[in-house]
Motif scaffolding. Structure first.
Motif, PDB file in Angstrom:
ATOM      1  N   ASP A   1      93.647 131.625  58.184  1.00  0.00           N
ATOM      2  CA  ASP A   1      92.325 131.548  57.561  1.00  0.00           C
ATOM      3  C   ASP A   1      92.495 130.799  56.232  1.00  0.00           C
ATOM      4  OD1 ASP A   1      89.828 131.795  56.525  1.00  0.00           O
ATOM      5  OD2 ASP A   1      89.764 133.991  56.545  1.00  0.00           O
ATOM      6  N   TRP A   2      92.198 129.526  56.241  1.00  0.00           N
ATOM      7  CA  TRP A   2      92.470 128.681  55.088  1.00  0.00           C
ATOM      8  C   TRP A   2      91.584 129.023  53.890  1.00  0.00           C
ATOM      9  CZ3 TRP A   2      96.589 125.513  54.650  1.00  0.00           C
ATOM     10  CH2 TRP A   2      97.321 125.269  55.819  1.00  0.00           C
ATOM     11  N   ASN A   3      90.507 129.791  54.123  1.00  0.00           N
ATOM     12  CA  ASN A   3      89.663 130.215  53.008  1.00  0.00           C
ATOM     13  C   ASN A   3      90.425 131.086  52.010  1.00  0.00           C
ATOM     14  OD1 ASN A   3      87.344 128.963  54.000  1.00  0.00           O
ATOM     15  ND2 ASN A   3      86.886 130.692  55.342  1.00  0.00           N
TER      16      ASN A   3
ATOM     17  N   GLU B   1      88.928 120.173  59.430  1.00  0.00           N
ATOM     18  CA  GLU B   1      87.558 119.792  59.078  1.00  0.00           C
ATOM     19  C   GLU B   1      87.532 118.723  57.993  1.00  0.00           C
ATOM     20  OE1 GLU B   1      85.203 123.969  59.948  1.00  0.00           O
ATOM     21  OE2 GLU B   1      86.429 123.790  58.145  1.00  0.00           O
ATOM     22  N   ARG B   2      88.563 118.665  57.184  1.00  0.00           N
ATOM     23  CA  ARG B   2      88.649 117.627  56.160  1.00  0.00           C
ATOM     24  C   ARG B   2      89.295 116.341  56.696  1.00  0.00           C
ATOM     25  NH1 ARG B   2      90.668 120.506  50.512  1.00  0.00           N
ATOM     26  NH2 ARG B   2      89.516 122.460  50.731  1.00  0.00           N
TER      27      ARG B   2
ATOM     28  N   PHE C   1      90.472 131.538  64.234  1.00  0.00           N
ATOM     29  CA  PHE C   1      89.936 130.665  63.185  1.00  0.00           C
ATOM     30  C   PHE C   1      89.587 129.285  63.749  1.00  0.00           C
ATOM     31  CE2 PHE C   1      93.027 133.571  61.179  1.00  0.00           C
ATOM     32  CZ  PHE C   1      92.121 134.362  60.486  1.00  0.00           C
TER      33      PHE C   1
ATOM     34  N   SER D   1      88.439 126.185  51.468  1.00  0.00           N
ATOM     35  CA  SER D   1      87.597 125.770  52.581  1.00  0.00           C
ATOM     36  C   SER D   1      86.993 124.399  52.277  1.00  0.00           C
ATOM     37  CB  SER D   1      86.490 126.807  52.794  1.00  0.00           C
ATOM     38  OG  SER D   1      85.650 126.441  53.853  1.00  0.00           O
ATOM     39  N   PRO D   2      86.726 123.577  53.291  1.00  0.00           N
ATOM     40  CA  PRO D   2      86.976 123.769  54.723  1.00  0.00           C
ATOM     41  C   PRO D   2      88.450 123.581  55.076  1.00  0.00           C
ATOM     42  CG  PRO D   2      86.031 121.612  54.346  1.00  0.00           C
ATOM     43  CD  PRO D   2      86.001 122.307  53.029  1.00  0.00           C
ATOM     44  N   SER D   3      88.773 123.782  56.344  1.00  0.00           N
ATOM     45  CA  SER D   3      90.162 123.727  56.809  1.00  0.00           C
ATOM     46  C   SER D   3      90.669 122.289  56.817  1.00  0.00           C
ATOM     47  CB  SER D   3      90.249 124.305  58.220  1.00  0.00           C
ATOM     48  OG  SER D   3      89.588 123.446  59.152  1.00  0.00           O
TER      49      SER D   3
END
Length: 556
Positions: free
Chosen positions: A301-303, A314-315, A226, A309-311
């Motif tokens: 898989d944070w989704n 990414e945030r 991921f 999402s996003p992970s």
């Protein structure tokens, strides 16, 4: 998200337990004070030098296993650009404890110093040592802020309690029991706090490893799933930075008053050494759970989680990865237990930093410089006021950044670059003197500033070999912290030796010797004295050296 009532209740119970333990220890401290016939300040700051081996292990380890340690480890392992290769804090701190036990604990405990700044005042005088105290106090302030930031972030994510409330309430609890009981309260609450931290963290690990939303961490250690492998990589152009970070945490920790406060409070020099060695083992074990949390988070898989999402990376929320992992990958009751682990770790480090800064200010500045005739009663109030002021300042700083890792590294940087070389020189190099210490300070601090630090927005002015221009800023590839540390140490020794040489060879007037490094004229051998007693103005009518008379009288 609604307020987590069970979690809030659990936190209240935890705070009551810690506060109750602190108040009980405060009563013990007051009893010892009444029985003490010596300096009562030592009772407050050093527990009357009566901390045993078992309690010593708890308080030594708990001091370093704080919010920055737990959240910083998880953050480093989870962050793709770092990984496990850059999260070696347990090993670095273990190394620090071993070195401290081998070389620092016994000499300082034998001489019964109150703080690590005492040898500076004895050798360099009051004014210069007061200047050296400033970076020491700043490092402790950074540590208070780092620990409180870690707790605030965790409580906010899991319990949905406003950040400002969780930070100020936690700071208030730590200030109260440190205020009332000094080191006794700090040491005995550390026993409770470290026990809770150890049990809570390890209880959370199985639930994280077995959660169905994460890939087996053994498969993601070296393979892309991921995000980047959580073991991380060490590129050749970053090798010097890695070495720099390793040495900074491995050696820079010895520049903290918190470490020496534990060894100086030990019941004997041997106990101080054994405490260091045992703590080195335990802190390595306590580093494993937060590393596993970071690894699990990187393998998720944070989704498919409620986070979505996003992970977190990414945030830009990788700082909160430990509470986010507990909240989304474990049952709610387990996440509450995880909160207890972080809270316990934070409180144990916060109170230690409060007492550390208080010890240095009250003993080395107020008592030895400002008010040498201060009574025990006056010193007690100075200590109390200082605890409150340091707590308020440290708490305020925690609102200026959202990264525990940044504050943690900044505090370690100050101690490694500036305090550590001065401590080494004053303890182990007889030639060191005030001139060298002043030169080391004048050279070391501006040099560290000119070398820059991108994590806090300090621009690079002095570019070392390998410096590159990336994303609009200069990035140092050389070990800037170690360069600063070595330059500071070399400056201290070189200028100390130069001053001794110039004054003892009369190259500079003796009246300029403000730090009194000029040696007395050596006395001639006894047989030469007998042969010509009138040739030396330093001899009395019996042919004996005047300089030797006090020594001989003392021996008789």
């Amino acid at each position: 998200m609604a307020l987590n009532i069970p979690g809030v209740v659990a936190m209240v119970l935890f705070y009551l337990l810690i506060l109750g333990t602190g108040l009980w220890a405060a009563r013990k401290s007051r009893k010892v004070e009444r029985k003490s016939h010596g300096d009562r300040t030592e009772v407050v700051l050093l527990g009357d030098r009566n901390i045993g081996f078992l309690v010593g292990i708890f308080t030594m380890t708990a001091t370093w296993v704080g919010g920055g340690f737990i959240l910083g480890l998880a953050e480093a392992v989870y962050t793709p650009k770092l990984g496990l290769m850059w999260a070696l804090m347990p090993i670095q701190y273990s190394l620090s404890f071993i070195i401290g036990g081998l070389f620092f604990a016994k000499p300082m405990r034998d001489k019964k110093y109150i703080t690590m700044m005492d040898p500076f005042q004895i050798k360099y005088g009051k004014i210069l040592s007061a200047v050296l105290v400033l970076p020491c106090l700043l490092g402790d302030l950074m540590w208070v802020s780092c620990t409180l930031l870690g707790l605030g972030a965790t409580v906010t994510v899991i319990l949905d309690v406003p950040y400002v409330y969780s930070v100020w309430i936690s700071a208030a609890i730590a200030i109260i029991y440190t205020l009332l009981g000094g080191l006794y309260s700090v040491a005995y609450t550390d026993v409770i706090q470290l026990s809770l931290t150890f049990l809570s963290l390890w209880l959370c690990v199985p639930f994280l490893l077995l959660n169905p939303l994460s890939t087996n961490i053994a498969q993601t250690a070296f393979n892309h799933t991921f995000q980047a492998p959580w073991v991380g990589t060490l590129e050749m152009d970053k090798m010097w930075n890695w070495i720099d970070d390793f040495l900074m945490l491995g050696l820079g920790s010895l520049g903290y008053q918190s470490f020496h406060q534990r060894t100086l409070s030990a019941s004997s020099p041997q106990t101080a050494q054994l405490t260091c060695y045992a703590s080195a083992i335990i802190i390595a074990i306590l580093g494993i759970p937060p590393i596993l949390v970071g690894a699990v988070a990187a393998s998720t898989d944070w989704n498919h989680t409620l986070y979505g999402s996003p992970s977190p990376y990414e945030r830009g929320e990788n700082t909160f990865i430990l509470p986010l992992a507990l909240q989304n990958l474990t049952p709610s009751y387990i996440s509450i237990i995880g909160i207890g682990a972080v809270a316990a770790a934070v409180m144990s480090s916060t109170d230690s930093s409060l007492l550390s800064a208080t010890s240095v200010f009250s003993s080395n500045i107020y008592k030895n410089i400002l008010r040498q005739q201060a009574s025990d009663y006056e010193m007690k109030w100075v200590i109390r006021v200082t605890v409150v002021v340091v707590g308020l300042l440290g708490t305020t700083i925690s609102f200026l950044t959202n990264s525990t890792l940044v504050l943690w590294l900044l505090g370690a940087d100050i101690n490694y670059s500036l305090i550590f070389p001065h401590l080494v020189s004053v303890l182990f190099f007889e030639v060191s003197n005030g001139y060298g210490a002043l030169a080391g300070y004048i050279i070391g601090m501006p040099l560290r500033i000119l070398l820059g630090e991108n994590t806090i927005g300090l621009p690079v002015v002095l570019r070392l070999p390998g410096c590159t221009f990336e994303d609009g800023v200069f990035v140092q590839k050389s070990p800037v912290r170690t360069v600063t540390m070595v330059c500071t140490l070399v400056a201290i020794l070189v200028f100390s030796s130069l001053a001794v040489f110039m004054f003892n060879h009369n190259l500079l007037p003796e009246g300029w010797d403000v730090f009194k490094v000029k040696r007395n004229v050596s006395v001639a051998p006894a047989d030469a004295v007998t042969q010509n007693p009138e040739s030396d103005p330093e001899l009395d009518e019996n042919g004996q050296g005047v300089a030797l008379q006090p020594m001989l009288q003392a021996e008789s």
